[in-house]
Design a protein around this motif. Structure first.
Motif, PDB file in Angstrom:
ATOM      1  N   ARG A   1      11.325  17.360  -5.331  1.00  0.00           N
ATOM      2  CA  ARG A   1      10.429  16.222  -5.545  1.00  0.00           C
ATOM      3  C   ARG A   1      10.437  15.287  -4.328  1.00  0.00           C
ATOM      4  O   ARG A   1       9.391  14.799  -3.906  1.00  0.00           O
ATOM      5  N   ASP A   2      11.609  15.033  -3.782  1.00  0.00           N
ATOM      6  CA  ASP A   2      11.715  14.131  -2.630  1.00  0.00           C
ATOM      7  C   ASP A   2      10.965  14.671  -1.412  1.00  0.00           C
ATOM      8  O   ASP A   2      10.346  13.909  -0.676  1.00  0.00           O
ATOM      9  N   ALA A   3      11.012  15.984  -1.213  1.00  0.00           N
ATOM     10  CA  ALA A   3      10.287  16.586  -0.089  1.00  0.00           C
ATOM     11  C   ALA A   3       8.779  16.443  -0.295  1.00  0.00           C
ATOM     12  O   ALA A   3       8.045  16.190   0.669  1.00  0.00           O
ATOM     13  N   PHE A   4       8.316  16.592  -1.531  1.00  0.00           N
ATOM     14  CA  PHE A   4       6.895  16.430  -1.843  1.00  0.00           C
ATOM     15  C   PHE A   4       6.446  15.003  -1.538  1.00  0.00           C
ATOM     16  O   PHE A   4       5.401  14.790  -0.911  1.00  0.00           O
ATOM     17  N   ILE A   5       7.239  14.037  -1.962  1.00  0.00           N
ATOM     18  CA  ILE A   5       6.898  12.632  -1.736  1.00  0.00           C
ATOM     19  C   ILE A   5       6.961  12.316  -0.244  1.00  0.00           C
ATOM     20  O   ILE A   5       6.081  11.627   0.295  1.00  0.00           O
ATOM     21  N   ARG A   6       7.978  12.815   0.450  1.00  0.00           N
ATOM     22  CA  ARG A   6       8.105  12.599   1.889  1.00  0.00           C
ATOM     23  C   ARG A   6       6.884  13.145   2.635  1.00  0.00           C
ATOM     24  O   ARG A   6       6.346  12.505   3.528  1.00  0.00           O
ATOM     25  N   GLN A   7       6.450  14.353   2.254  1.00  0.00           N
ATOM     26  CA  GLN A   7       5.287  14.970   2.894  1.00  0.00           C
ATOM     27  C   GLN A   7       4.019  14.167   2.605  1.00  0.00           C
ATOM     28  O   GLN A   7       3.184  13.955   3.487  1.00  0.00           O
ATOM     29  N   GLY A   8       3.879  13.691   1.376  1.00  0.00           N
ATOM     30  CA  GLY A   8       2.713  12.879   1.020  1.00  0.00           C
ATOM     31  C   GLY A   8       2.677  11.572   1.779  1.00  0.00           C
ATOM     32  O   GLY A   8       1.619  11.124   2.224  1.00  0.00           O
ATOM     33  N   LEU A   9       3.831  10.946   1.962  1.00  0.00           N
ATOM     34  CA  LEU A   9       3.886   9.698   2.717  1.00  0.00           C
ATOM     35  C   LEU A   9       3.655   9.939   4.206  1.00  0.00           C
ATOM     36  O   LEU A   9       3.095   9.081   4.895  1.00  0.00           O
TER      37      LEU A   9
ATOM     38  N   SER B   1       0.822  -1.205   0.000  1.00  0.00           N
ATOM     39  CA  SER B   1       0.000   0.000   0.000  1.00  0.00           C
ATOM     40  C   SER B   1       0.863   1.265   0.000  1.00  0.00           C
ATOM     41  O   SER B   1       0.565   2.232  -0.697  1.00  0.00           O
ATOM     42  N   ARG B   2       1.939   1.230   0.763  1.00  0.00           N
ATOM     43  CA  ARG B   2       2.843   2.381   0.813  1.00  0.00           C
ATOM     44  C   ARG B   2       3.533   2.594  -0.542  1.00  0.00           C
ATOM     45  O   ARG B   2       3.695   3.731  -0.990  1.00  0.00           O
ATOM     46  N   SER B   3       3.913   1.513  -1.207  1.00  0.00           N
ATOM     47  CA  SER B   3       4.566   1.661  -2.507  1.00  0.00           C
ATOM     48  C   SER B   3       3.586   2.171  -3.562  1.00  0.00           C
ATOM     49  O   SER B   3       3.968   2.954  -4.445  1.00  0.00           O
ATOM     50  N   VAL B   4       2.328   1.748  -3.476  1.00  0.00           N
ATOM     51  CA  VAL B   4       1.315   2.264  -4.403  1.00  0.00           C
ATOM     52  C   VAL B   4       1.121   3.757  -4.178  1.00  0.00           C
ATOM     53  O   VAL B   4       1.038   4.533  -5.136  1.00  0.00           O
ATOM     54  N   ARG B   5       1.072   4.177  -2.919  1.00  0.00           N
ATOM     55  CA  ARG B   5       0.916   5.601  -2.612  1.00  0.00           C
ATOM     56  C   ARG B   5       2.105   6.403  -3.120  1.00  0.00           C
ATOM     57  O   ARG B   5       1.946   7.484  -3.666  1.00  0.00           O
ATOM     58  N   ARG B   6       3.312   5.858  -2.953  1.00  0.00           N
ATOM     59  CA  ARG B   6       4.510   6.530  -3.459  1.00  0.00           C
ATOM     60  C   ARG B   6       4.434   6.680  -4.972  1.00  0.00           C
ATOM     61  O   ARG B   6       4.750   7.734  -5.520  1.00  0.00           O
ATOM     62  N   GLY B   7       3.987   5.628  -5.645  1.00  0.00           N
ATOM     63  CA  GLY B   7       3.846   5.690  -7.102  1.00  0.00           C
ATOM     64  C   GLY B   7       2.845   6.750  -7.541  1.00  0.00           C
ATOM     65  O   GLY B   7       3.067   7.469  -8.519  1.00  0.00           O
ATOM     66  N   LYS B   8       1.749   6.859  -6.801  1.00  0.00           N
ATOM     67  CA  LYS B   8       0.752   7.881  -7.124  1.00  0.00           C
ATOM     68  C   LYS B   8       1.301   9.281  -6.902  1.00  0.00           C
ATOM     69  O   LYS B   8       1.025  10.202  -7.688  1.00  0.00           O
ATOM     70  N   LEU B   9       2.070   9.463  -5.844  1.00  0.00           N
ATOM     71  CA  LEU B   9       2.679  10.776  -5.597  1.00  0.00           C
ATOM     72  C   LEU B   9       3.691  11.126  -6.682  1.00  0.00           C
ATOM     73  O   LEU B   9       3.742  12.274  -7.141  1.00  0.00           O
ATOM     74  N   GLU B  10       4.476  10.153  -7.107  1.00  0.00           N
ATOM     75  CA  GLU B  10       5.440  10.400  -8.182  1.00  0.00           C
ATOM     76  C   GLU B  10       4.724  10.743  -9.482  1.00  0.00           C
ATOM     77  O   GLU B  10       5.137  11.643 -10.215  1.00  0.00           O
ATOM     78  N   ALA B  11       3.637  10.016  -9.775  1.00  0.00           N
ATOM     79  CA  ALA B  11       2.867  10.295 -10.992  1.00  0.00           C
ATOM     80  C   ALA B  11       2.223  11.674 -10.917  1.00  0.00           C
ATOM     81  O   ALA B  11       2.192  12.409 -11.920  1.00  0.00           O
ATOM     82  N   GLU B  12       1.717  12.048  -9.748  1.00  0.00           N
ATOM     83  CA  GLU B  12       1.125  13.375  -9.578  1.00  0.00           C
ATOM     84  C   GLU B  12       2.168  14.468  -9.825  1.00  0.00           C
ATOM     85  O   GLU B  12       1.892  15.463 -10.475  1.00  0.00           O
ATOM     86  N   TRP B  13       3.370  14.271  -9.312  1.00  0.00           N
ATOM     87  CA  TRP B  13       4.451  15.237  -9.499  1.00  0.00           C
ATOM     88  C   TRP B  13       4.783  15.383 -10.989  1.00  0.00           C
ATOM     89  O   TRP B  13       4.936  16.493 -11.495  1.00  0.00           O
TER      90      TRP B  13
END
Length: 88
Positions: free
Chosen positions: A47-55, A26-38
């Motif tokens: 980008r890493d800060a955005f993903i970190r905040q989303g996670l 589930s966490r990897s799917v969420r990371r993938g969605k955040l990367e796709a959104e970016w």
């Protein structure tokens, strides 16, 4: 009584493995969605800060807590089945 305790211990170990797998997936799917959104929105900045905040937001979300149902639902069902077989 000892057999019931052994059943619950083995089930707890198996459910722990299932919980870890589901949680990591589930966490990897969420990371993938955040990367796709970016990538889709063409954002600027870190980008890493955005993903970190989303996670971090994901860690406090309801979805994360619902994964605990991996423990609760099967244990309650087994307990209910044992109760119904023995006392009804």
């Amino acid at each position: 009584m000892f057999a019931l305790a052994r059943l619950f211990v083995v089930a707890f170990v198996v459910l722990t493995i299932v919980y870890i797998c589901v949680s990591l997936y589930s966490r990897s799917v969420r990371r993938g969605k955040l990367e796709a959104e970016w990538d889709e929105e063409g954002m600027t900045g870190d980008r890493d800060a955005f993903i970190r905040q989303g996670l971090k937001e994901y860690d406090n979300s309801l979805r994360r807590k619902l994964i605990l149902g991996v423990y609760i639902v099967p244990m309650c069902l087994v307990g209910l089945i044992i109760y119904l077989n023995n006392f009804h």
